[in-house]
Scaffold this motif. Structure first.
Motif, PDB file in Angstrom:
ATOM      1  N   THR A  59     -40.894 -34.223 -12.039  1.00  0.00           N
ATOM      2  CA  THR A  59     -41.888 -33.155 -11.896  1.00  0.00           C
ATOM      3  C   THR A  59     -43.325 -33.595 -12.146  1.00  0.00           C
ATOM      4  O   THR A  59     -44.243 -32.792 -11.997  1.00  0.00           O
ATOM      5  N   ILE A  60     -43.547 -34.872 -12.495  1.00  0.00           N
ATOM      6  CA  ILE A  60     -44.938 -35.299 -12.681  1.00  0.00           C
ATOM      7  C   ILE A  60     -45.682 -35.363 -11.354  1.00  0.00           C
ATOM      8  O   ILE A  60     -46.906 -35.512 -11.341  1.00  0.00           O
ATOM      9  N   ILE A  61     -44.957 -35.221 -10.246  1.00  0.00           N
ATOM     10  CA  ILE A  61     -45.647 -35.186  -8.951  1.00  0.00           C
ATOM     11  C   ILE A  61     -46.449 -33.896  -8.807  1.00  0.00           C
ATOM     12  O   ILE A  61     -47.215 -33.738  -7.862  1.00  0.00           O
ATOM     13  N   ALA A  62     -46.326 -32.993  -9.768  1.00  0.00           N
ATOM     14  CA  ALA A  62     -47.053 -31.725  -9.712  1.00  0.00           C
ATOM     15  C   ALA A  62     -48.552 -31.929  -9.813  1.00  0.00           C
ATOM     16  O   ALA A  62     -49.329 -31.120  -9.307  1.00  0.00           O
ATOM     17  N   SER A  63     -48.978 -33.007 -10.460  1.00  0.00           N
ATOM     18  CA  SER A  63     -50.413 -33.203 -10.682  1.00  0.00           C
ATOM     19  C   SER A  63     -50.899 -34.530 -10.123  1.00  0.00           C
ATOM     20  O   SER A  63     -50.284 -35.573 -10.330  1.00  0.00           O
ATOM     21  N   SER A  64     -52.032 -34.466  -9.440  1.00  0.00           N
ATOM     22  CA  SER A  64     -52.610 -35.683  -8.868  1.00  0.00           C
ATOM     23  C   SER A  64     -53.204 -36.581  -9.943  1.00  0.00           C
ATOM     24  O   SER A  64     -53.497 -37.749  -9.697  1.00  0.00           O
ATOM     25  N   LYS A  65     -53.382 -36.046 -11.171  1.00  0.00           N
ATOM     26  CA  LYS A  65     -53.924 -36.899 -12.242  1.00  0.00           C
ATOM     27  C   LYS A  65     -52.874 -37.915 -12.683  1.00  0.00           C
ATOM     28  O   LYS A  65     -53.194 -38.901 -13.344  1.00  0.00           O
ATOM     29  N   TYR A  66     -51.620 -37.653 -12.343  1.00  0.00           N
ATOM     30  CA  TYR A  66     -50.554 -38.600 -12.658  1.00  0.00           C
ATOM     31  C   TYR A  66     -50.266 -39.507 -11.465  1.00  0.00           C
ATOM     32  O   TYR A  66     -50.171 -40.720 -11.610  1.00  0.00           O
ATOM     33  N   ILE A  67     -50.106 -38.898 -10.292  1.00  0.00           N
ATOM     34  CA  ILE A  67     -49.808 -39.673  -9.087  1.00  0.00           C
ATOM     35  C   ILE A  67     -50.944 -39.496  -8.085  1.00  0.00           C
ATOM     36  O   ILE A  67     -51.094 -38.431  -7.477  1.00  0.00           O
ATOM     37  N   ALA A  70     -38.313 -38.492  -6.695  1.00  0.00           N
ATOM     38  CA  ALA A  70     -38.644 -37.395  -7.621  1.00  0.00           C
ATOM     39  C   ALA A  70     -37.553 -36.333  -7.629  1.00  0.00           C
ATOM     40  O   ALA A  70     -37.101 -35.893  -8.693  1.00  0.00           O
ATOM     41  N   ILE A  71     -37.089 -35.916  -6.450  1.00  0.00           N
ATOM     42  CA  ILE A  71     -36.070 -34.857  -6.408  1.00  0.00           C
ATOM     43  C   ILE A  71     -34.685 -35.377  -6.785  1.00  0.00           C
ATOM     44  O   ILE A  71     -33.819 -34.615  -7.196  1.00  0.00           O
ATOM     45  N   LYS A  72     -34.497 -36.687  -6.689  1.00  0.00           N
ATOM     46  CA  LYS A  72     -33.237 -37.258  -7.188  1.00  0.00           C
ATOM     47  C   LYS A  72     -33.165 -37.126  -8.705  1.00  0.00           C
ATOM     48  O   LYS A  72     -32.097 -36.933  -9.277  1.00  0.00           O
ATOM     49  N   GLN A  73     -34.331 -37.236  -9.352  1.00  0.00           N
ATOM     50  CA  GLN A  73     -34.372 -37.137 -10.812  1.00  0.00           C
ATOM     51  C   GLN A  73     -34.336 -35.677 -11.254  1.00  0.00           C
ATOM     52  O   GLN A  73     -33.673 -35.329 -12.221  1.00  0.00           O
ATOM     53  N   ASN A  74     -35.040 -34.817 -10.518  1.00  0.00           N
ATOM     54  CA  ASN A  74     -35.072 -33.384 -10.837  1.00  0.00           C
ATOM     55  C   ASN A  74     -35.267 -32.609  -9.536  1.00  0.00           C
ATOM     56  O   ASN A  74     -36.354 -32.612  -8.970  1.00  0.00           O
ATOM     57  N   GLY A  75     -34.214 -31.953  -9.113  1.00  0.00           N
ATOM     58  CA  GLY A  75     -34.281 -31.221  -7.852  1.00  0.00           C
ATOM     59  C   GLY A  75     -35.409 -30.213  -7.781  1.00  0.00           C
ATOM     60  O   GLY A  75     -35.957 -29.939  -6.712  1.00  0.00           O
ATOM     61  N   LYS A  76     -35.796 -29.655  -8.939  1.00  0.00           N
ATOM     62  CA  LYS A  76     -36.855 -28.651  -8.945  1.00  0.00           C
ATOM     63  C   LYS A  76     -38.217 -29.232  -8.611  1.00  0.00           C
ATOM     64  O   LYS A  76     -39.175 -28.493  -8.377  1.00  0.00           O
ATOM     65  N   ALA A  77     -38.308 -30.567  -8.557  1.00  0.00           N
ATOM     66  CA  ALA A  77     -39.555 -31.202  -8.128  1.00  0.00           C
ATOM     67  C   ALA A  77     -39.832 -30.876  -6.665  1.00  0.00           C
ATOM     68  O   ALA A  77     -40.941 -31.096  -6.168  1.00  0.00           O
ATOM     69  N   LEU A  78     -38.844 -30.314  -5.977  1.00  0.00           N
ATOM     70  CA  LEU A  78     -39.018 -29.914  -4.577  1.00  0.00           C
ATOM     71  C   LEU A  78     -40.172 -28.934  -4.436  1.00  0.00           C
ATOM     72  O   LEU A  78     -40.792 -28.837  -3.372  1.00  0.00           O
ATOM     73  N   GLU A  79     -40.476 -28.228  -5.503  1.00  0.00           N
ATOM     74  CA  GLU A  79     -41.593 -27.271  -5.488  1.00  0.00           C
ATOM     75  C   GLU A  79     -42.904 -27.950  -5.110  1.00  0.00           C
ATOM     76  O   GLU A  79     -43.780 -27.340  -4.501  1.00  0.00           O
ATOM     77  N   TYR A  80     -43.034 -29.215  -5.475  1.00  0.00           N
ATOM     78  CA  TYR A  80     -44.299 -29.924  -5.286  1.00  0.00           C
ATOM     79  C   TYR A  80     -44.286 -30.879  -4.090  1.00  0.00           C
ATOM     80  O   TYR A  80     -45.226 -31.643  -3.899  1.00  0.00           O
ATOM     81  N   VAL A  81     -43.221 -30.822  -3.325  1.00  0.00           N
ATOM     82  CA  VAL A  81     -43.116 -31.667  -2.135  1.00  0.00           C
ATOM     83  C   VAL A  81     -43.767 -30.937  -0.955  1.00  0.00           C
ATOM     84  O   VAL A  81     -43.428 -29.781  -0.685  1.00  0.00           O
ATOM     85  N   PRO A  82     -44.700 -31.580  -0.253  1.00  0.00           N
ATOM     86  CA  PRO A  82     -45.328 -30.935   0.907  1.00  0.00           C
ATOM     87  C   PRO A  82     -44.267 -30.556   1.953  1.00  0.00           C
ATOM     88  O   PRO A  82     -43.268 -31.263   2.120  1.00  0.00           O
ATOM     89  N   ASP A  83     -44.482 -29.448   2.638  1.00  0.00           N
ATOM     90  CA  ASP A  83     -43.509 -28.952   3.619  1.00  0.00           C
ATOM     91  C   ASP A  83     -43.149 -29.994   4.675  1.00  0.00           C
ATOM     92  O   ASP A  83     -42.016 -30.032   5.155  1.00  0.00           O
ATOM     93  N   LYS A  84     -44.109 -30.845   5.019  1.00  0.00           N
ATOM     94  CA  LYS A  84     -43.839 -31.818   6.076  1.00  0.00           C
ATOM     95  C   LYS A  84     -42.761 -32.835   5.675  1.00  0.00           C
ATOM     96  O   LYS A  84     -42.170 -33.488   6.537  1.00  0.00           O
TER      97      LYS A  84
END
Length: 326
Positions: free
Chosen positions: A101-109, A122-136
């Protein structure tokens, strides 16, 4: 060798020599010890292996790809201290493998490293990281991986990708994912699968599928599920049984969790008035701290005994008069 100067009463200044071996051992036990000694590449590496966040206190000129990889491997949040000059795809990927879920912030990635492979890890580690994945990047296969890792990721799957297969995968991984299944797609079989995984999923089961068999199975697994059974099951006998069971299972009511206490009160709130006024229920509710006497006294003017009782599911206190206290 490393020397430190120590003041004492007998000796104003005493030199203590610490071997490099002892220093390394101390760092391996507590990475923050690096701040007390001279920083060398070898010591810094051991420090971040023990505590990735010590990267913050390590001078940028000592940063290396190997050092940063070890830091984010130990603590993904250490990535915010990685020198941007040496930031790599591998460092970013290692960080999300640790905490998706650290992909949520650009200050990290940084944006330049946000690629398909990064989102996949990211989603392999935590599926809920899908929230921060661009639709494309939200392909059917990516979304499938996400809900298989965490069924609640179903909330972030685009509508055009939703399918019966995804619904089944999601509720089998986490029954509470039923909440994110469109009402029209909540079949009896899907609801049963969800409740079998988590009794809390009963909250999101349409009433037409809340059979006595399903509800009893859920309540037998956990008394908390009683909060979501149909009103028709709120009979005096059922309510007495549930309250008595809660008392049996909760040895010390002072240690009952906040969520369980809230659940008990919500169940009491759902009880029909005629049941809530039953003397057996009233006694059990007092034991469960749903009801609590605020005051008992004798009114000299009316010559009556008065009780004022606070009831958690009512806004106003309950005042009763008696000829005598029993």
């Amino acid at each position: 060798m490393f020397t430190v100067e120590v003041d004492s009463i007998d000796k104003p200044s005493e030199i203590i020599t610490i071997s490099n071996r002892d220093i390394m051992k101390a760092i391996q036990e507590n990475g923050l010890y690096i701040d007390k000694v001279e920083k060398t590449p070898e010591r810094c590496l051991e420090a971040v292996k023990q505590n990735g966040l010590t990267l913050k206190s390590i001078p940028k000129n000592l940063h290396s790809v190997a050092l940063c990889l070890e830091a984010v491997k130990q603590n993904a949040l250490a990535i915010k201290y990685v020198s941007r000059k040496i930031m790599t795809d591998d460092i970013c990927i290692e960080a999300v493998r640790n905490k998706g879920t650290i992909i949520a912030s650009s200050k990290y990635i940084p944006d330049k490293f946000r690629k398909k492979k990064l989102y996949l890890e990211a989603i392999k580690q935590n599926g809920k990281a899908l929230e921060y994945v661009p639709d494309k990047y939200k392909s059917e296969s990516l979304c499938r991986i996400a809900v298989m890792q965490n069924g609640l990721a179903l909330e972030y799957v685009p509508k055009n990708i939703l399918s019966k297969e995804l619904f089944v995968l999601a509720v089998e991984q986490n029954g509470l994912a039923l909440e994110y299944v469109p009402s029209k797609n909540r079949s009896k079989e899907l609801c049963n699968a969800a409740v079998n995984n988590s009794v809390w999923a009963l909250e999101h089961v349409p009433n037409r599928y809340k059979t006595t068999e399903l509800c009893n199975a859920a309540v037998n697994s956990s008394w908390r599920a009683f909060l979501y059974v149909p009103e028709s099951m709120y009979t005096l006998n059922n309510c007495l049984e549930i309250f008595e069971r809660i008392l049996r299972e909760c040895d010390d009511l002072s240690e009952i969790s906040y969520s369980d206490r809230s659940c008990v009160r919500e169940i009491a709130k759902r009880l029909p008035d005629d049941i809530n006024n039953d003397i057996q229920i009233i006694r059990l509710e007092r034991q469960l701290q749903v009801r609590e006497f605020k005051r008992k006294y004798f009114d000299k003017e009316t010559h009556r005994f008065i009780t004022i009782e606070k009831i958690c599911y009512r806004e106003e206190d309950e005042v009763k008069e008696f000829d005598l206290f029993v």
